[in-house]
Design a protein around this motif. Structure first.
Motif, PDB file in Angstrom:
ATOM      1  N   ASP A   1     -12.957  17.994   0.013  1.00  0.00           N
ATOM      2  CA  ASP A   1     -12.619  19.401   0.202  1.00  0.00           C
ATOM      3  C   ASP A   1     -11.124  19.692   0.045  1.00  0.00           C
ATOM      4  OD1 ASP A   1     -15.244  20.109   0.611  1.00  0.00           O
ATOM      5  OD2 ASP A   1     -15.118  20.143   2.798  1.00  0.00           O
ATOM      6  N   PHE A   2     -10.279  18.661   0.153  1.00  0.00           N
ATOM      7  CA  PHE A   2      -8.843  18.887  -0.016  1.00  0.00           C
ATOM      8  C   PHE A   2      -8.460  19.129  -1.478  1.00  0.00           C
ATOM      9  CE2 PHE A   2      -8.545  16.435   4.035  1.00  0.00           C
ATOM     10  CZ  PHE A   2      -7.833  17.374   4.772  1.00  0.00           C
ATOM     11  N   GLU A   3      -9.314  18.733  -2.418  1.00  0.00           N
ATOM     12  CA  GLU A   3      -8.928  18.783  -3.815  1.00  0.00           C
ATOM     13  C   GLU A   3      -8.596  20.200  -4.282  1.00  0.00           C
ATOM     14  OE1 GLU A   3     -11.121  14.837  -5.707  1.00  0.00           O
ATOM     15  OE2 GLU A   3     -11.815  16.844  -6.254  1.00  0.00           O
ATOM     16  N   VAL A   4      -9.329  21.189  -3.829  1.00  0.00           N
ATOM     17  CA  VAL A   4      -9.126  22.558  -4.320  1.00  0.00           C
ATOM     18  C   VAL A   4      -7.689  23.010  -4.087  1.00  0.00           C
ATOM     19  CG1 VAL A   4      -9.785  24.971  -4.046  1.00  0.00           C
ATOM     20  CG2 VAL A   4     -11.546  23.192  -4.038  1.00  0.00           C
TER      21      VAL A   4
ATOM     22  N   ILE B   1       0.859  -1.188   0.000  1.00  0.00           N
ATOM     23  CA  ILE B   1       0.000   0.000   0.000  1.00  0.00           C
ATOM     24  C   ILE B   1       0.896   1.240   0.000  1.00  0.00           C
ATOM     25  CG2 ILE B   1      -1.800   1.278   1.195  1.00  0.00           C
ATOM     26  CD1 ILE B   1      -2.575  -1.359   2.587  1.00  0.00           C
ATOM     27  N   PRO B   2       0.812   2.081  -1.027  1.00  0.00           N
ATOM     28  CA  PRO B   2       1.639   3.296  -1.042  1.00  0.00           C
ATOM     29  C   PRO B   2       1.341   4.174   0.169  1.00  0.00           C
ATOM     30  CG  PRO B   2       0.605   2.933  -3.179  1.00  0.00           C
ATOM     31  CD  PRO B   2      -0.042   1.975  -2.229  1.00  0.00           C
ATOM     32  N   PHE B   3       2.388   4.823   0.693  1.00  0.00           N
ATOM     33  CA  PHE B   3       2.173   5.731   1.818  1.00  0.00           C
ATOM     34  C   PHE B   3       2.164   7.164   1.319  1.00  0.00           C
ATOM     35  CE2 PHE B   3       6.709   4.918   1.531  1.00  0.00           C
ATOM     36  CZ  PHE B   3       7.275   6.173   1.664  1.00  0.00           C
ATOM     37  N   GLY B   4       1.653   8.072   2.168  1.00  0.00           N
ATOM     38  CA  GLY B   4       1.467   9.452   1.738  1.00  0.00           C
ATOM     39  C   GLY B   4       0.452   9.546   0.624  1.00  0.00           C
ATOM     40  N   ALA B   5      -0.553   8.643   0.668  1.00  0.00           N
ATOM     41  CA  ALA B   5      -1.475   8.502  -0.454  1.00  0.00           C
ATOM     42  C   ALA B   5      -2.932   8.663  -0.063  1.00  0.00           C
ATOM     43  CB  ALA B   5      -1.270   7.134  -1.112  1.00  0.00           C
ATOM     44  N   GLY B   6      -3.220   8.850   1.216  1.00  0.00           N
ATOM     45  CA  GLY B   6      -4.609   8.942   1.655  1.00  0.00           C
ATOM     46  C   GLY B   6      -5.315   7.605   1.665  1.00  0.00           C
ATOM     47  N   LEU B   7      -4.551   6.512   1.796  1.00  0.00           N
ATOM     48  CA  LEU B   7      -5.116   5.164   1.733  1.00  0.00           C
ATOM     49  C   LEU B   7      -5.133   4.461   3.086  1.00  0.00           C
ATOM     50  CD1 LEU B   7      -3.394   3.988  -1.573  1.00  0.00           C
ATOM     51  CD2 LEU B   7      -5.728   4.846  -1.297  1.00  0.00           C
ATOM     52  N   GLY B   8      -4.551   5.075   4.099  1.00  0.00           N
ATOM     53  CA  GLY B   8      -4.597   4.506   5.442  1.00  0.00           C
ATOM     54  C   GLY B   8      -3.732   3.286   5.649  1.00  0.00           C
ATOM     55  N   GLY B   9      -2.679   3.119   4.853  1.00  0.00           N
ATOM     56  CA  GLY B   9      -1.869   1.904   4.952  1.00  0.00           C
ATOM     57  C   GLY B   9      -1.239   1.690   6.314  1.00  0.00           C
ATOM     58  N   GLY B  10      -0.629   2.734   6.873  1.00  0.00           N
ATOM     59  CA  GLY B  10      -0.010   2.602   8.194  1.00  0.00           C
ATOM     60  C   GLY B  10      -1.027   2.312   9.273  1.00  0.00           C
TER      61      GLY B  10
ATOM     62  N   ILE C   1       4.266  11.689  -5.821  1.00  0.00           N
ATOM     63  CA  ILE C   1       4.123  12.977  -5.137  1.00  0.00           C
ATOM     64  C   ILE C   1       3.686  12.690  -3.708  1.00  0.00           C
ATOM     65  CG2 ILE C   1       2.816  15.150  -5.014  1.00  0.00           C
ATOM     66  CD1 ILE C   1       2.374  14.915  -8.040  1.00  0.00           C
ATOM     67  N   HIS C   2       4.334  13.325  -2.755  1.00  0.00           N
ATOM     68  CA  HIS C   2       3.915  13.190  -1.357  1.00  0.00           C
ATOM     69  C   HIS C   2       3.226  14.465  -0.918  1.00  0.00           C
ATOM     70  CE1 HIS C   2       3.907  11.951   2.842  1.00  0.00           C
ATOM     71  NE2 HIS C   2       4.356  13.148   3.139  1.00  0.00           N
ATOM     72  N   VAL C   3       1.985  14.350  -0.481  1.00  0.00           N
ATOM     73  CA  VAL C   3       1.234  15.494   0.030  1.00  0.00           C
ATOM     74  C   VAL C   3       1.288  15.455   1.554  1.00  0.00           C
ATOM     75  CG1 VAL C   3      -1.002  16.639   0.157  1.00  0.00           C
ATOM     76  CG2 VAL C   3      -0.290  15.531  -1.973  1.00  0.00           C
ATOM     77  N   SER C   4       1.854  16.466   2.153  1.00  0.00           N
ATOM     78  CA  SER C   4       1.936  16.543   3.608  1.00  0.00           C
ATOM     79  C   SER C   4       0.550  16.746   4.199  1.00  0.00           C
ATOM     80  CB  SER C   4       2.859  17.699   4.019  1.00  0.00           C
ATOM     81  OG  SER C   4       2.647  18.060   5.365  1.00  0.00           O
ATOM     82  N   THR C   5       0.147  15.847   5.091  1.00  0.00           N
ATOM     83  CA  THR C   5      -1.177  15.975   5.713  1.00  0.00           C
ATOM     84  C   THR C   5      -1.318  17.278   6.502  1.00  0.00           C
ATOM     85  OG1 THR C   5      -1.454  13.576   5.800  1.00  0.00           O
ATOM     86  CG2 THR C   5      -2.834  14.881   7.272  1.00  0.00           C
ATOM     87  N   PRO C   6      -0.326  17.655   7.341  1.00  0.00           N
ATOM     88  CA  PRO C   6      -0.460  18.945   8.044  1.00  0.00           C
ATOM     89  C   PRO C   6      -0.592  20.123   7.076  1.00  0.00           C
ATOM     90  CG  PRO C   6       1.252  17.613   9.067  1.00  0.00           C
ATOM     91  CD  PRO C   6       0.865  16.906   7.805  1.00  0.00           C
ATOM     92  N   GLU C   7       0.165  20.075   5.969  1.00  0.00           N
ATOM     93  CA  GLU C   7       0.071  21.162   4.996  1.00  0.00           C
ATOM     94  C   GLU C   7      -1.311  21.184   4.349  1.00  0.00           C
ATOM     95  OE1 GLU C   7       2.444  22.817   1.062  1.00  0.00           O
ATOM     96  OE2 GLU C   7       2.424  20.676   1.469  1.00  0.00           O
ATOM     97  N   ALA C   8      -1.832  19.996   4.008  1.00  0.00           N
ATOM     98  CA  ALA C   8      -3.156  19.928   3.384  1.00  0.00           C
ATOM     99  C   ALA C   8      -4.219  20.514   4.307  1.00  0.00           C
ATOM    100  CB  ALA C   8      -3.489  18.472   3.039  1.00  0.00           C
ATOM    101  N   TYR C   9      -4.139  20.196   5.589  1.00  0.00           N
ATOM    102  CA  TYR C   9      -5.116  20.740   6.535  1.00  0.00           C
ATOM    103  C   TYR C   9      -4.941  22.251   6.721  1.00  0.00           C
ATOM    104  CZ  TYR C   9      -7.503  16.548   8.184  1.00  0.00           C
ATOM    105  OH  TYR C   9      -8.313  15.424   8.270  1.00  0.00           O
ATOM    106  N   SER C  10      -3.710  22.735   6.629  1.00  0.00           N
ATOM    107  CA  SER C  10      -3.471  24.168   6.820  1.00  0.00           C
ATOM    108  C   SER C  10      -4.057  24.998   5.686  1.00  0.00           C
ATOM    109  CB  SER C  10      -1.961  24.446   6.933  1.00  0.00           C
ATOM    110  OG  SER C  10      -1.312  24.280   5.677  1.00  0.00           O
ATOM    111  N   LEU C  11      -4.241  24.386   4.514  1.00  0.00           N
ATOM    112  CA  LEU C  11      -4.732  25.114   3.346  1.00  0.00           C
ATOM    113  C   LEU C  11      -6.238  24.963   3.119  1.00  0.00           C
ATOM    114  CD1 LEU C  11      -1.842  24.241   0.849  1.00  0.00           C
ATOM    115  CD2 LEU C  11      -2.179  26.390   2.077  1.00  0.00           C
TER     116      LEU C  11
END
Length: 270
Positions: free
Chosen positions: A210-213, A91-100, A172-182
């Motif tokens: 809502d994160f897509e924008v 399962i890829p990580f940093g992918a929004g798939l909940g692997g960990g 591409i790795h999307v930082s979860t804290p960064e995504a929430y900050s935006l």
């Protein structure tokens, strides 16, 4: 003993408000999919607990892995022997798939079964919630409507049986804290529960993440993948979680797909 933790996708993800503790309240549907890791536990050969990881490379020291956090949580309350743990990552990580989170939850389930600990399911859910917000979902591992920070669940009869999923994970790795900050919190125009009662062909544009924008604005390649999946006939496509994976739901798996450069692609039944 060996078990196979599976990934999840988010069907809709509404960030409805920001909490006083700095976290966000959300609404989403967690839906399990068939891409899986492998997790095996055997008695230690050399003493001490050791985690051996193969497959997709995982950053960071093994002692910080959520699997080891789950093990330590169990060992604080139960006497179990030292173990060698083998985790094969698919399962890829940093992918929004909940692997960990899936790996940690399945570690709790595996230890409970292997050592006949008889920990009730509700206690396992509480323990999993302490490891990660979406970790508890993988204890039941069936479609649920989630709210709060992703740890309050309500059963749903939603089923996508007979449909197929194409999952694309760019490099591409999307930082979860960064995504929430935006992201900007707001109540959805159409409640999520109402949208999923409609035919899936009506979901696009109503069942939103809502994160897509903000994520698409910073990483246009991710948005283009969504467009490609819809162009190839997906009845619904979306980014999962805070990214960066994108999935398309198809009535029939396409025999041919365009080349997704520098991407991991998984296809399977739902």
């Amino acid at each position: 003993m060996i078990k196979f933790p599976n990934a999840k996708i988010n069907l809709g993800l509404n960030i409805v408000s920001k909490r006083p503790d700095g976290y966000h309240n959300l609404e989403t549907i967690f839906y399990p999919i068939g891409i899986k890791d492998a997790l095996e536990v055997v008695p230690s050969q050399t003493g001490g607990d050791k985690l051996h990881i193969s497959g997709i490379e995982v950053d960071g020291p093994t002692e910080n892995n959520l699997v080891m956090k789950a093990l330590r949580l169990i060992k604080r309350q139960y006497m179990i022997p030292d173990l060698d743990i083998y985790l094969h990552k698919q399962i890829p990580f940093g992918a929004g798939l909940g692997g960990g989170s899936a790996d940690a939850a399945v570690m709790l389930l595996l230890l409970n079964e292997l050592f006949t600990l008889r920990i009730p399911e509700e206690t396992l859910i509480t323990m999993a919630s302490g490891i990660g917000a979406d970790c508890a979902f993988f204890i039941k591992n069936k479609p649920v409507f989630a709210r709060g920070i992703g740890n309050e669940f309500e059963e749903t009869d939603l089923s996508l049986k007979g449909y197929h999923c194409v999952l694309v994970k760019p490099d591409i790795h999307v930082s979860t804290p960064e995504a929430y900050s935006l992201v900007k919190s707001a109540q959805p125009e159409v409640p999520l529960k109402e949208v999923i009662r409609r035919p899936i062909e009506e979901w696009q544009g109503l069942l939103v993440n809502d994160f897509e924008v903000s994520v698409f604005a910073k990483y246009p390649q991710i948005g283009k993948i969504k467009e490609q999946l819809i162009h190839e006939g997906a009845v619904y496509a979306s980014m999962s979680g805070s990214g960066s994976s994108v999935f398309g739901i198809f009535k029939e798996l396409p025999e041919w797909l365009p080349a997704f450069d520098n991407c991991y692609v998984w296809k399977g039944a739902l």
